[in-house]
Write a protein that holds these residues in place. Structure first.
Motif, short mmCIF file in Angstrom:
data_model
loop_
_atom_site.label_atom_id
_atom_site.label_comp_id
_atom_site.label_asym_id
_atom_site.label_seq_id
_atom_site.Cartn_x
_atom_site.Cartn_y
_atom_site.Cartn_z
N ARG A 160 0.81 -1.05 -0.12
CA ARG A 160 -0.03 -0.12 0.08
C ARG A 160 1.01 1.13 -0.03
N PHE A 161 1.90 1.36 0.91
CA PHE A 161 2.73 2.47 1.05
C PHE A 161 3.56 2.52 -0.23
N LYS A 162 4.04 1.64 -0.68
CA LYS A 162 4.88 1.56 -2.07
C LYS A 162 4.20 1.98 -3.01
N SER A 163 2.90 1.59 -3.54
CA SER A 163 2.18 1.83 -4.42
C SER A 163 2.85 1.99 -5.62
N ASP A 164 2.71 3.19 -6.30
CA ASP A 164 3.38 3.17 -7.66
C ASP A 164 4.70 3.87 -7.67
N PHE A 165 5.20 4.15 -6.67
CA PHE A 165 6.53 4.76 -6.31
C PHE A 165 7.56 3.91 -6.77
N ALA A 166 8.68 4.65 -7.28
CA ALA A 166 9.93 3.91 -7.63
C ALA A 166 10.93 4.57 -6.77
N THR A 167 10.73 5.90 -6.06
CA THR A 167 12.00 6.53 -5.33
C THR A 167 11.29 7.03 -4.02
N GLY A 168 12.38 7.31 -3.23
CA GLY A 168 11.72 7.97 -1.95
C GLY A 168 12.90 8.72 -1.52
N ILE A 169 12.83 9.47 -0.43
CA ILE A 169 13.90 10.55 0.26
C ILE A 169 14.68 9.87 1.14
N ASP A 170 15.88 9.88 1.17
CA ASP A 170 17.00 9.31 2.14
C ASP A 170 16.78 10.35 3.47
N ASP A 171 16.44 9.87 4.51
CA ASP A 171 16.31 10.73 5.79
C ASP A 171 17.65 11.41 6.16
#
Length: 132
Positions: free
Chosen positions: A58-69
């Motif tokens: 659900r949280f990944k959804s169609d994302f391929a990227t994220g932000i490094d904290d």
């Protein structure tokens, strides 16, 4: 259910390939997830499929990227076919927190919200039962 569920689940040893949740403690099967989302031209090839718990899916959804904290830079997410989980993640047994060891994995932990309170509480039980 995805017709490739059996093969994907067997390859994943019936654990979420992102947070490592054990499928056996849930009363429903996990999802067959596209590592590279179909909306981003990901294929239905076995190399692009992963077993994901409902939360990670659900949280990944169609994302391929994220932000490094740490660096605040955008990174590609963890790729279960290219990367070995144990090389990129660490589970802290006393707190049941999942810790990303690389920028991409920190971005994945954040994007998939792997350390939400409910998920951490469940993970602590799985650790205590020797299931994680």
């Amino acid at each position: 259910m995805n017709p490739l569920y059996g093969a994907v689940a067997e390859r994943a040893k019936r654990c979420c390939e992102y947070c490592r949740a054990p499928e056996e403690v849930f009363n429903f099967p996990f999802k067959v997830e596209h590592i590279v989302p179909q909306s981003r031209e990901g294929s239905n090839d076995m190399h692009n499929l992963a077993l994901a718990c409902h939360a990670c899916n659900r949280f990944k959804s169609d994302f391929a990227t994220g932000i490094d904290d740490i660096s605040q830079e955008e990174c590609g997410l963890f790729h279960p076919r290219r990367d070995a989980w144990q090389d990129h993640f660490r589970a802290d047994a006393p707190t049941a927190q999942i810790i990303g060891l690389t920028p991409a994995v920190r971005a994945t932990v954040s994007r998939l919200q792997m350390n939400r309170e409910h998920h951490v509480a469940a993970r602590l039980h799985w650790i205590q039962l020797g299931m994680f």
